[in-house]
Write a protein that holds these residues in place. Structure first.
Motif, short mmCIF file in Angstrom:
data_model
loop_
_atom_site.label_atom_id
_atom_site.label_comp_id
_atom_site.label_asym_id
_atom_site.label_seq_id
_atom_site.Cartn_x
_atom_site.Cartn_y
_atom_site.Cartn_z
N LEU A 227 0.79 -1.31 0.22
CA LEU A 227 -0.05 -0.25 0.20
C LEU A 227 0.91 1.57 -0.41
CD1 LEU A 227 -3.23 0.94 -0.23
CD2 LEU A 227 -2.40 1.09 2.78
N ILE A 228 1.45 1.35 0.51
CA ILE A 228 2.87 2.22 0.93
C ILE A 228 3.82 2.81 -0.30
CG2 ILE A 228 5.22 3.22 2.38
CD1 ILE A 228 4.02 1.90 4.83
N LEU A 229 3.78 1.43 -1.02
CA LEU A 229 4.53 1.88 -2.38
C LEU A 229 4.03 1.80 -3.00
CD1 LEU A 229 6.87 -1.47 -2.29
CD2 LEU A 229 7.36 1.06 -1.75
N ILE B 14 2.54 9.17 -6.11
CA ILE B 14 2.92 10.51 -5.75
C ILE B 14 4.19 10.51 -6.67
CG2 ILE B 14 4.53 11.83 -4.10
CD1 ILE B 14 2.49 10.34 -2.28
N ASN B 15 5.27 9.75 -7.10
CA ASN B 15 6.77 9.62 -7.87
C ASN B 15 5.80 10.37 -8.79
OD1 ASN B 15 9.52 7.77 -8.82
ND2 ASN B 15 9.14 9.77 -9.47
N TRP C 46 12.30 7.44 -8.27
CA TRP C 46 13.18 7.67 -6.94
C TRP C 46 12.37 6.28 -5.92
CZ3 TRP C 46 8.88 8.57 -3.28
CH2 TRP C 46 8.29 9.49 -4.14
N VAL C 47 10.94 6.02 -6.01
CA VAL C 47 10.32 5.01 -5.51
C VAL C 47 11.27 3.77 -5.11
CG1 VAL C 47 9.02 3.94 -7.51
CG2 VAL C 47 7.85 4.31 -4.87
N VAL C 48 12.51 3.33 -5.87
CA VAL C 48 12.86 2.09 -5.76
C VAL C 48 13.91 2.38 -4.25
CG1 VAL C 48 13.23 1.70 -8.31
CG2 VAL C 48 14.53 3.05 -6.90
N TRP C 49 14.26 3.72 -4.41
CA TRP C 49 15.19 3.74 -2.90
C TRP C 49 13.96 3.79 -1.41
CZ3 TRP C 49 18.89 2.79 -4.17
CH2 TRP C 49 19.42 2.96 -5.65
#
Length: 61
Positions: free
Chosen positions: A16-18, A24-25, A34-37
């Motif tokens: 859910l968070i990802l 957003i990303n 940047w969501v991979v970090w």
């Protein structure tokens, strides 16, 4: 048995968070993903948490 339920809840929260961070990303800066970090960081925490369940507790103190 309760560890399995807890793990399931953690995985659902992780996804859910990802998903939210991915939206957003893509809305704010689609040229840099940047969501991979955060995914790697949260994933490491999830793995460490899961592995710590199998660790024997030391009650010798």
């Amino acid at each position: 048995m309760s560890n399995t339920v807890t793990l399931g809840k953690k995985i659902k929260a992780y996804l859910l968070i990802l998903t939210l961070l991915s939206v957003i990303n893509l809305l704010t800066s689609p040229s840099y993903i940047w969501v991979v970090w955060p995914a790697i960081g949260i994933g490491i925490g999830l793995v460490v948490s899961t592995l710590s369940w199998n660790k024997p507790k030391n009650n010798s103190l």
